[in-house]
Design an enzyme around this catalytic site. Structure first.
Site, mmCIF file in Angstrom:
data_model
loop_
_atom_site.group_PDB
_atom_site.id
_atom_site.type_symbol
_atom_site.label_atom_id
_atom_site.label_comp_id
_atom_site.label_asym_id
_atom_site.label_seq_id
_atom_site.Cartn_x
_atom_site.Cartn_y
_atom_site.Cartn_z
ATOM 1 N N HIS A 1 4.017 6.686 5.643
ATOM 2 C CA HIS A 1 2.771 7.272 5.986
ATOM 3 C C HIS A 1 2.066 6.640 6.861
ATOM 4 O O HIS A 1 1.335 7.070 7.822
ATOM 5 C CB HIS A 1 2.022 7.824 4.792
ATOM 6 C CG HIS A 1 1.119 7.038 4.415
ATOM 7 N ND1 HIS A 1 1.521 6.099 3.203
ATOM 8 C CD2 HIS A 1 -0.203 6.519 4.721
ATOM 9 C CE1 HIS A 1 0.406 5.400 2.891
ATOM 10 N NE2 HIS A 1 -0.521 5.650 3.531
ATOM 11 N N ASP A 2 1.936 5.172 6.983
ATOM 12 C CA ASP A 2 1.084 4.348 7.994
ATOM 13 C C ASP A 2 1.946 3.898 9.096
ATOM 14 O O ASP A 2 1.436 2.944 10.000
ATOM 15 C CB ASP A 2 0.549 3.449 7.325
ATOM 16 C CG ASP A 2 -0.697 3.884 6.609
ATOM 17 O OD1 ASP A 2 -1.229 4.946 7.006
ATOM 18 O OD2 ASP A 2 -1.387 3.408 5.324
ATOM 19 N N ASP B 1 -3.171 8.863 -1.206
ATOM 20 C CA ASP B 1 -3.497 7.836 -0.078
ATOM 21 C C ASP B 1 -5.152 7.325 -0.375
ATOM 22 O O ASP B 1 -5.576 6.057 -0.332
ATOM 23 C CB ASP B 1 -3.271 8.124 1.378
ATOM 24 C CG ASP B 1 -3.633 6.828 2.280
ATOM 25 O OD1 ASP B 1 -3.291 5.836 2.126
ATOM 26 O OD2 ASP B 1 -3.871 7.539 3.516
ATOM 27 N N HIS C 1 0.662 -1.296 0.061
ATOM 28 C CA HIS C 1 -0.024 -0.117 -0.037
ATOM 29 C C HIS C 1 0.858 1.269 -0.009
ATOM 30 O O HIS C 1 0.838 2.148 -0.950
ATOM 31 C CB HIS C 1 -1.091 -0.068 1.331
ATOM 32 C CG HIS C 1 -1.641 1.406 1.382
ATOM 33 N ND1 HIS C 1 -2.361 2.130 0.495
ATOM 34 C CD2 HIS C 1 -1.448 2.207 2.404
ATOM 35 C CE1 HIS C 1 -2.830 3.112 0.912
ATOM 36 N NE2 HIS C 1 -2.189 3.303 2.044
ATOM 37 N N GLU D 1 0.971 5.332 12.527
ATOM 38 C CA GLU D 1 -0.420 5.035 12.953
ATOM 39 C C GLU D 1 -0.627 3.628 13.121
ATOM 40 O O GLU D 1 -1.401 3.153 13.915
ATOM 41 C CB GLU D 1 -0.945 5.530 12.029
ATOM 42 C CG GLU D 1 -2.739 5.621 12.147
ATOM 43 C CD GLU D 1 -3.513 6.505 10.899
ATOM 44 O OE1 GLU D 1 -3.235 7.523 10.603
ATOM 45 O OE2 GLU D 1 -4.277 5.872 10.218
ATOM 46 N N ASP D 2 0.167 2.609 12.334
ATOM 47 C CA ASP D 2 -0.414 1.145 12.247
ATOM 48 C C ASP D 2 0.483 0.284 12.710
ATOM 49 O O ASP D 2 0.310 -1.007 12.869
ATOM 50 C CB ASP D 2 -0.878 0.670 10.773
ATOM 51 C CG ASP D 2 -2.225 1.446 10.500
ATOM 52 O OD1 ASP D 2 -2.898 1.950 11.303
ATOM 53 O OD2 ASP D 2 -2.246 1.321 9.275
HETATM 54 ZN ZN ZN Z 1 -2.542 4.656 3.998
#
Ligand code: ZN
Length: 192
Positions: free
Chosen positions: A63-64, A131, A37, A67-68
């Site tokens: 970018h993630d 995104d 992704h 967050e993840d």
């Molecule tokens: Zn994303």
């Protein structure tokens, strides 16, 4: 690290993000490794939207990650420190600009994305837009398991609202977004 060497920064961010996302998969039934992704978001920015800024592309790949891939505030702070020391403040702050606050409930996070979209930096707007385009393409190409038609349509409406705030900084991203949104609505037969 010299952030001005684009190949170096891109490869480092790929290695870093691939390691962090190593045990995760995307939502679709094909069980695509999660790292595909962020790679696709960066790929779209450079190969479809003509963006060559290494700070933007590295942050797209990262970018993630915040967050993840963390479960606690301590882990998060540690990770942020690591990103700062490897990639520098500019890439870190762009990454954080597109990172949701996971201490908030999902509905609140979604509301804040809409509310804050227009105030983001130009780079963050491009990243957000790419995104969302990729997330909608995923809905079309590998629909997530267990999502009802209504859930998909709600998601598309929400993406449209976020995109309202981030559009206007790259014409190609704007047309790609409109195109993919239309295609998804036709596919999920939204009568509008
Ligand atoms: Zn994303």
């Amino acid at each position: 690290m010299n952030p001005l060497n684009p190949i170096s920064v891109i490869l480092r961010s790929l290695d870093f993000a691939a390691t962090r996302h190593r045990s995760q998969f995307r939502k679709g039934e094909e069980k695509t490794p999660y790292i595909n992704h962020p790679i696709q978001v960066a790929n779209l920015l450079i190969n479809e939207a003509g963006e060559t800024d290494p700070v933007l592309l590295a942050a797209a790949i990262l970018h993630d990650v915040v967050e993840d891939t963390v479960d606690s505030v301590e882990e998060r702070d540690l990770l942020i420190g690591e990103i700062r020391s490897i990639f520098g403040d500019e890439i870190l702050s762009l990454t954080m600009e597109v990172t949701d606050d996971k201490t908030l409930v999902k509905e609140e996070r979604k509301r804040l994305q809409v509310e804050h979209a227009a105030d983001k930096s130009v780079r963050a707007k491009k990243l957000k837009s790419a995104d969302k385009i990729m997330n909608i393409r995923d809905l079309i190409n590998c629909p997530p398991l267990g999502w009802t038609r209504n859930r998909v349509l709600d998601y598309l409406n929400w993406c449209e609202k976020v995109n309202e705030g981030v559009r206007g900084v790259n014409g190609k991203l704007d047309s790609l977004f409109e195109e993919v949104l239309k295609q998804a609505r036709v596919m999920y037969r939204d009568e509008r």
